[in-house]
Scaffold this motif. Structure first.
Motif, mmCIF file in Angstrom:
data_model
loop_
_atom_site.group_PDB
_atom_site.id
_atom_site.type_symbol
_atom_site.label_atom_id
_atom_site.label_comp_id
_atom_site.label_asym_id
_atom_site.label_seq_id
_atom_site.Cartn_x
_atom_site.Cartn_y
_atom_site.Cartn_z
ATOM 1 N N ARG A 120 0.857 -1.193 0.000
ATOM 2 C CA ARG A 120 0.000 0.000 0.000
ATOM 3 C C ARG A 120 0.886 1.234 0.000
ATOM 4 N NH1 ARG A 120 -4.655 2.314 3.777
ATOM 5 N NH2 ARG A 120 -5.305 3.815 2.224
ATOM 6 N N PHE A 121 0.617 2.123 -0.967
ATOM 7 C CA PHE A 121 1.355 3.376 -1.107
ATOM 8 C C PHE A 121 0.438 4.525 -0.728
ATOM 9 C CE2 PHE A 121 2.890 0.432 -4.332
ATOM 10 C CZ PHE A 121 4.266 0.496 -4.215
ATOM 11 N N SER A 122 0.930 5.432 0.065
ATOM 12 C CA SER A 122 0.201 6.654 0.400
ATOM 13 C C SER A 122 1.171 7.806 0.175
ATOM 14 C CB SER A 122 -0.273 6.605 1.856
ATOM 15 O OG SER A 122 -0.987 7.774 2.164
ATOM 16 N N GLY A 123 0.894 8.611 -0.882
ATOM 17 C CA GLY A 123 1.862 9.632 -1.243
ATOM 18 C C GLY A 123 1.239 10.946 -1.647
ATOM 19 N N ILE A 124 2.099 11.914 -1.878
ATOM 20 C CA ILE A 124 1.718 13.256 -2.309
ATOM 21 C C ILE A 124 2.417 13.543 -3.631
ATOM 22 C CG2 ILE A 124 1.814 15.722 -1.734
ATOM 23 C CD1 ILE A 124 -0.057 14.190 0.089
ATOM 24 N N LEU A 125 1.658 14.072 -4.584
ATOM 25 C CA LEU A 125 2.213 14.464 -5.873
ATOM 26 C C LEU A 125 2.707 15.906 -5.765
ATOM 27 C CD1 LEU A 125 2.596 13.756 -8.918
ATOM 28 C CD2 LEU A 125 0.401 14.862 -9.289
ATOM 29 N N ALA A 126 3.986 16.111 -6.039
ATOM 30 C CA ALA A 126 4.572 17.458 -6.021
ATOM 31 C C ALA A 126 5.669 17.508 -7.072
ATOM 32 C CB ALA A 126 5.140 17.774 -4.637
ATOM 33 N N ASN A 127 5.646 18.536 -7.917
ATOM 34 C CA ASN A 127 6.639 18.702 -8.987
ATOM 35 C C ASN A 127 6.712 17.475 -9.894
ATOM 36 O OD1 ASN A 127 7.350 21.242 -7.921
ATOM 37 N ND2 ASN A 127 8.775 20.265 -6.502
ATOM 38 N N GLU A 128 5.566 16.902 -10.212
ATOM 39 C CA GLU A 128 5.427 15.738 -11.098
ATOM 40 C C GLU A 128 6.080 14.471 -10.551
ATOM 41 O OE1 GLU A 128 6.618 16.778 -15.056
ATOM 42 O OE2 GLU A 128 4.853 18.034 -15.350
ATOM 43 N N ILE B 23 5.919 11.601 -7.093
ATOM 44 C CA ILE B 23 5.108 11.155 -5.961
ATOM 45 C C ILE B 23 6.076 10.660 -4.894
ATOM 46 C CG2 ILE B 23 3.296 9.597 -5.149
ATOM 47 C CD1 ILE B 23 2.465 9.222 -8.101
ATOM 48 N N SER B 24 5.874 11.091 -3.661
ATOM 49 C CA SER B 24 6.679 10.573 -2.557
ATOM 50 C C SER B 24 5.766 10.350 -1.364
ATOM 51 C CB SER B 24 7.814 11.527 -2.198
ATOM 52 O OG SER B 24 7.287 12.788 -1.834
ATOM 53 N N GLY B 25 6.135 9.368 -0.543
ATOM 54 C CA GLY B 25 5.309 9.058 0.615
ATOM 55 C C GLY B 25 5.771 7.797 1.304
ATOM 56 N N ASN B 26 4.822 7.121 1.935
ATOM 57 C CA ASN B 26 5.110 5.917 2.722
ATOM 58 C C ASN B 26 4.474 4.694 2.072
ATOM 59 O OD1 ASN B 26 6.436 7.364 4.884
ATOM 60 N ND2 ASN B 26 4.402 8.095 5.451
ATOM 61 N N PHE B 27 5.088 3.542 2.326
ATOM 62 C CA PHE B 27 4.507 2.285 1.864
ATOM 63 C C PHE B 27 4.522 1.270 2.999
ATOM 64 C CE2 PHE B 27 8.974 1.309 1.339
ATOM 65 C CZ PHE B 27 9.066 -0.051 1.616
ATOM 66 N N THR B 28 3.603 0.323 2.932
ATOM 67 C CA THR B 28 3.537 -0.795 3.874
ATOM 68 C C THR B 28 3.278 -2.054 3.066
ATOM 69 O OG1 THR B 28 2.618 0.645 5.577
ATOM 70 C CG2 THR B 28 2.350 -1.725 5.904
ATOM 71 N N GLN B 29 4.047 -3.111 3.354
ATOM 72 C CA GLN B 29 3.844 -4.400 2.685
ATOM 73 C C GLN B 29 3.326 -5.406 3.696
ATOM 74 O OE1 GLN B 29 7.739 -5.195 0.895
ATOM 75 N NE2 GLN B 29 6.836 -4.765 -1.107
ATOM 76 N N ALA B 30 2.363 -6.224 3.246
ATOM 77 C CA ALA B 30 1.792 -7.253 4.111
ATOM 78 C C ALA B 30 1.668 -8.556 3.329
ATOM 79 C CB ALA B 30 0.426 -6.816 4.627
ATOM 80 N N SER B 31 1.773 -9.662 4.067
ATOM 81 C CA SER B 31 1.593 -10.979 3.487
ATOM 82 C C SER B 31 1.118 -11.926 4.582
ATOM 83 C CB SER B 31 2.900 -11.492 2.882
ATOM 84 O OG SER B 31 2.710 -12.779 2.325
ATOM 85 N N GLU B 32 0.145 -12.739 4.248
ATOM 86 C CA GLU B 32 -0.399 -13.739 5.169
ATOM 87 C C GLU B 32 -0.791 -13.118 6.511
ATOM 88 O OE1 GLU B 32 2.553 -16.851 5.234
ATOM 89 O OE2 GLU B 32 2.060 -17.470 3.189
ATOM 90 N N GLY B 33 -1.390 -11.938 6.456
ATOM 91 C CA GLY B 33 -1.898 -11.281 7.657
ATOM 92 C C GLY B 33 -0.856 -10.601 8.525
ATOM 93 N N LYS B 34 0.369 -10.440 7.999
ATOM 94 C CA LYS B 34 1.424 -9.808 8.795
ATOM 95 C C LYS B 34 2.108 -8.718 7.983
ATOM 96 C CE LYS B 34 2.433 -14.134 11.122
ATOM 97 N NZ LYS B 34 3.341 -15.261 11.220
ATOM 98 N N ILE B 35 2.527 -7.634 8.650
ATOM 99 C CA ILE B 35 3.322 -6.592 7.996
ATOM 100 C C ILE B 35 4.749 -7.129 7.859
ATOM 101 C CG2 ILE B 35 4.298 -4.282 8.241
ATOM 102 C CD1 ILE B 35 1.690 -3.460 9.600
ATOM 103 N N ILE B 36 5.262 -7.106 6.624
ATOM 104 C CA ILE B 36 6.603 -7.655 6.386
ATOM 105 C C ILE B 36 7.631 -6.577 6.044
ATOM 106 C CG2 ILE B 36 5.764 -9.937 5.735
ATOM 107 C CD1 ILE B 36 6.164 -9.102 2.787
#
Length: 196
Positions: A91-99, A101-114
């Protein structure tokens, strides 16, 4: 309004309005894997759909599906990838600025954040039709030789048929064979169970 103007007005109304920035590009995302991830985004109004690929040098390539949305400068994306036969959701959550995108990401698999962290993305090509998925090697699956399957299947099929035949013979009994034993005072010792 004449017919030509009416047709033009209807066609304009059928095209979804893009409010905010246009993200119809091929993008390069860094910070998630050791090499960049390439992602193509198609924008329909505020909805985003796309595909992604990862093609590292000397590593295993993978492809992914992407879905998301854009609201003003805020961009949210969810990427689903099958890596080594394991589903990974990013999951990516970012802000578009100067063409970019930067922000935070979280990866999950089998019900756990990896994994989690920050990412940066920049568009690298406005021609979204030039995107091609990664070539992914199919996982090796051990399959028995055809001769083994045939020889193993034949005795099993014969056993099933024999068992079915035996069950058919035991299931039905001709009561006429036991007419002398059935009735008042008859010897019931030779009659199959349930017929007495």
């Amino acid at each position: 309004m004449n017919e030509t103007e009416n047709t033009t007005a209807v066609a304009v109304n059928l095209t979804p309005a893009i409010s905010g920035p246009n993200l119809n590009y091929i993008w390069q995302f860094s910070g998630i894997e050791t090499s960049p991830i390439t992602m193509v985004l198609e924008q329909n109004g505020n909805d985003l759909l796309g595909r992604a690929k990862y093609e590292p040098e000397g590593g295993k390539a993978w492809n992914a599906d992407v879905i998301g949305s854009v609201a003003g400068e805020k961009v949210d994306l969810t990427m689903s990838a099958l890596k080594d036969n394991v589903l990974i959701i990013t999951r990516f959550s970012g802000i578009l600025a100067n063409e970019d995108i930067s922000g935070n990401f979280t990866q999950a698999s089998e019900g756990k954040i990896i994994n989690n962290g920050t990412f940066n993305a920049m568009w690298i090509n406005p021609d979204t039709s030039s995107y091609t998925p990664a070539t992914v090697e199919a996982p090796a699956v051990a399959t028995p030789a055809p001769a083994e399957v045939t020889s193993a299947a034949q005795p099993a099929a014969a056993a099933v048929n024999t068992t079915a035949a035996n069950k058919t013979e035991k299931r039905f009994v001709d009561v006429h064979e036991y007419k002398d034993k059935i009735g008042p005072g008859g010897d019931l010792s030779g009659i199959p169970p349930g017929m007495g």
